[in-house]
Design a protein around this motif. Structure first.
Motif, short mmCIF file in Angstrom:
data_model
loop_
_atom_site.label_atom_id
_atom_site.label_comp_id
_atom_site.label_asym_id
_atom_site.label_seq_id
_atom_site.Cartn_x
_atom_site.Cartn_y
_atom_site.Cartn_z
N CYS A 101 0.82 -1.22 0.00
CA CYS A 101 0.00 0.00 0.00
C CYS A 101 0.85 1.27 0.00
N ASP A 102 0.57 2.16 -0.96
CA ASP A 102 1.12 3.52 -0.92
C ASP A 102 0.24 4.38 -0.01
N GLN A 116 -3.11 4.51 9.55
CA GLN A 116 -3.67 5.37 8.51
C GLN A 116 -2.48 5.95 7.75
N VAL A 117 -2.34 5.53 6.51
CA VAL A 117 -1.20 5.95 5.71
C VAL A 117 -1.72 6.85 4.58
N LEU A 118 -1.34 8.10 4.61
CA LEU A 118 -1.96 9.07 3.68
C LEU A 118 -1.48 8.90 2.24
N GLY A 119 -0.21 8.57 2.06
CA GLY A 119 0.29 8.43 0.69
C GLY A 119 0.31 9.76 -0.03
N VAL A 142 11.85 13.58 -0.47
CA VAL A 142 10.71 13.14 0.34
C VAL A 142 11.22 12.50 1.63
N GLU A 143 10.50 12.75 2.71
CA GLU A 143 10.83 12.11 4.00
C GLU A 143 10.57 10.60 3.90
N THR A 144 11.34 9.85 4.62
CA THR A 144 11.09 8.41 4.67
C THR A 144 10.95 7.96 6.12
N GLY A 145 10.32 6.84 6.29
CA GLY A 145 10.18 6.25 7.62
C GLY A 145 10.63 4.80 7.53
N ALA A 146 10.46 4.07 8.64
CA ALA A 146 10.83 2.65 8.62
C ALA A 146 9.80 1.89 7.80
N PRO A 147 10.21 1.28 6.67
CA PRO A 147 9.21 0.61 5.82
C PRO A 147 8.59 -0.59 6.51
N ARG A 148 7.27 -0.72 6.26
CA ARG A 148 6.55 -1.88 6.81
C ARG A 148 6.23 -2.76 5.62
N ALA B 134 7.87 1.92 0.17
CA ALA B 134 7.28 1.61 1.47
C ALA B 134 7.79 2.60 2.53
N ALA B 135 9.05 3.04 2.38
CA ALA B 135 9.62 4.00 3.34
C ALA B 135 8.95 5.36 3.21
N LYS B 136 8.65 5.76 1.97
CA LYS B 136 7.94 7.03 1.77
C LYS B 136 6.53 6.94 2.33
N ALA B 137 5.88 5.80 2.10
CA ALA B 137 4.52 5.61 2.64
C ALA B 137 4.56 5.68 4.17
N ALA B 138 5.58 5.05 4.75
CA ALA B 138 5.68 5.01 6.22
C ALA B 138 5.76 6.42 6.81
N ALA B 139 6.42 7.33 6.08
CA ALA B 139 6.55 8.71 6.57
C ALA B 139 5.21 9.45 6.54
N THR B 140 4.22 8.92 5.81
CA THR B 140 2.91 9.58 5.77
C THR B 140 1.90 8.89 6.68
N LYS B 141 2.37 8.02 7.54
CA LYS B 141 1.48 7.36 8.50
C LYS B 141 1.12 8.36 9.60
N VAL B 142 -0.17 8.44 9.89
CA VAL B 142 -0.64 9.41 10.87
C VAL B 142 -0.35 8.92 12.28
#
Lengths: 367, 152
Positions: A101-102, A116-119, A142-148, B134-142
């Motif tokens: 999921c994006d 809730q992932v806004l994409g 773009v910011e990144t987070g820990a991928p799930r 997936a990392a970009k998506a993760a950064a948009t998680k509320v």
């Protein structure tokens, strides 16, 4: 009398040559490439793939270029191309539960597992024109987070645990295909979904909106909306097993509808379903609302006489290629048809005038 | 000759699946770097067609037809009799030819070489692309937080 009309070939050729020139526009402005359209007008590409009923971003981008951005004309080109393709088979049903999921949001459960992932969404933008885009703006990293990377379960599964939402009957029945067999009414849900997914976005949106405004009101919540990629598998006879034949970006919407119960069903939540190619959430939500409205009979609801409950009305008018074909054909030469109409109206006019004159003379004579 | 162990089951499914949706440019540049190209004959020359994609009602119910996708396929046979099949998304004949040749080579002694020079690096590239998304998506998680209101 039949009068064969010939001529116009030269005018048609010249018109098409001019069309090509107008399509190119001002030659001092750089020409658009198909790749630019595919990458930078991707939501238009998605719409053309969905309504053209063929997933191929390069072809859809080419169609948009050829049609000068007229998306219905582009859909027409894709539909025409589609008919030339030999069909290798049907795929296994895609597993949207396994989607990468994006974007994945729920309007009903704040704390859904997976979150809730806004994409990349237009939501929460201010809808103000961004003049930076008119200049050559650089893309901000773009910011990144820990991928799930695990699967994201469907939110309706949690309601199913409580048995408070209608279950989708499990089945592997081969669905009817409206590209092979003409639509017949009454139809069934498989054919309705096929028809809705390729239907015109504007028409489906209008139908869905009518249900929200009170015509066959069914009070939908977006239980879940997800956008992302899913692999597609097909059985390959020469191999004797299924392999992935590609990967599709899809948008899926599941609505959860309040349901008071009916003569046949207990009070529970019911469902509407939308699934479309690419990122196209307006269309998928609209599709889910119309799907739900069309299910009134199987749920034992009353027919309120609303347009969105009438499958013949909805499905017969949702296809923009059928609609535009019939609508636009009336601009093509109808000289012979019209000649006979003209003769008829002249005759009626003459008769009416003679009748009037006759009445007038009779009146004069009486006086 | 074909290795029966490799010819069946998951391994073959895995490499064919990987190639089906692999980006063409990435796959072809890896493949073009492989020096030894076996000669072959077509069993079925590359052919562009469509597959009807199915979905399920509500994501889990009965199937319905969603729409078609373009697919290109071909089959070929190496001089030693090994048969390779290619099925790739889209309309690229060079890509499907490469896929079928790789499928055939993966059933021969060249398997290890092709695996390490083409399939493994391709899989790494694809995995990296997916992880980046997936990392970009993760950064948009509320991340919700609750504001305390009222007196207590």
């Amino acid at each position: 009398m039949y009068v064969a009309v010939k001529g116009g070939e030269k005018a048609i050729d010249n018109a098409h040559a001019w069309l090509a020139e107008e399509r190119r526009g001002d030659t001092s402005v750089a020409e658009l490439s198909v790749a630019q359209i595919r990458e930078q007008l991707s939501l238009a590409v998605n719409r053309v793939m969905t309504e053209g009923s063929l997933f191929d971003p390069d072809l859809a981008a080419l169609a948009i270029k050829q049609s000068r951005g007229d998306l219905i004309e582009a859909v027409f080109l894709i539909r025409a191309y589609r008919t030339t393709l030999p069909r290798f088979g049907a795929t296994l049903p895609v597993d949207t539960g396994g989607m990468a999921c994006d974007r994945r949001i729920s309007a009903t459960f704040k704390d859904a597992p997976g979150g809730q992932v806004l994409g990349p969404t237009f939501d929460y933008t201010h809808r103000l024109l961004d003049f930076k885009l008119a200049a050559e703006g650089e893309v901000v990293p773009v910011e990144t987070g820990a991928p799930r990377c695990g699967p994201t379960p469907h939110i309706t599964e949690f309601l199913q645990g409580e048995d408070i939402i209608q279950r989708e009957p499990e089945s592997d029945a081969v669905p009817g295909d409206l590209t092979r067999e003409p639509m017949e009414f009454p139809s069934n849900r498989a054919l309705r979904l096929q028809s809705l997914t390729r239907g015109d976005e504007g028409f489906i949106l209008g139908m869905a909106y009518s249900t929200q405004r009170g015509y066959a009101r069914n009070h939908a919540f977006v239980g879940e909306l997800r956008i992302g990629k899913v692999p597609v598998e097909m059985e390959i006879p020469e191999l004797g097993f299924a392999i992935e034949i590609g990967e599709l970006e899809l948008t899926e919407c599941e609505t959860v509808n309040q349901f008071q119960g009916s003569k046949t069903e207990p009070p529970q939540f019911t469902r509407g379903y939308g699934l479309v190619f690419g990122q196209s959430e307006r269309k998928s939500i609209a599709m889910a609302l119309v799907d739900r409205a069309l299910r009134w009979k199987e749920l034992g609801e009353d027919n309120l006489g609303a347009a969105a409950q009438d499958e013949e009305f909805v499905l017969s008018h949702s296809d923009n290629i059928q609609a535009t074909g019939f609508l636009e054909h009336i601009k093509l030469p109808h000289y012979v048809d019209f000649q006979s109409e003209l003769e008829l109206v002249r005759k009626l006019r003459r008769e009416a005038e003679e009748r009037l004159k006759g009445e007038f003379t009779a009146q004069e004579a009486a006086e | 000759m074909a290795d029966d162990m490799k010819n069946t089951g998951n391994a073959r499914k895995e490499w064919l699946s990987l190639m089906a949706s692999a980006p063409e440019a990435a796959m072809m540049s890896l493949w073009n770097a492989v020096a030894d190209r076996p000669s072959f004959e077509w069993l079925r020359a590359p052919e562009v067609g469509g597959a009807m994609v199915r979905g399920r009602m509500g994501g889990s119910g009965a199937p319905f037809n969603l729409g078609e996708m373009t697919v290109t396929r071909c089959s070929l046979v190496l001089t030693d009799g090994t048969v390779g099949h290619g099925y790739v998304q889209g309309r690229s004949k060079p890509k499907v030819e490469a896929a079928a040749l790789i499928d055939a080579l993966m059933q021969t002694d060249a398997a290890e070489h092709v695996q390490s020079q083409v399939l493994d690096p391709l899989a790494v590239q694809i995995r990296t692309t997916k992880q980046n998304r997936a990392a970009k998506a993760a950064a948009t998680k509320v991340e919700f937080f609750t504001m305390v209101r009222g007196e207590d």
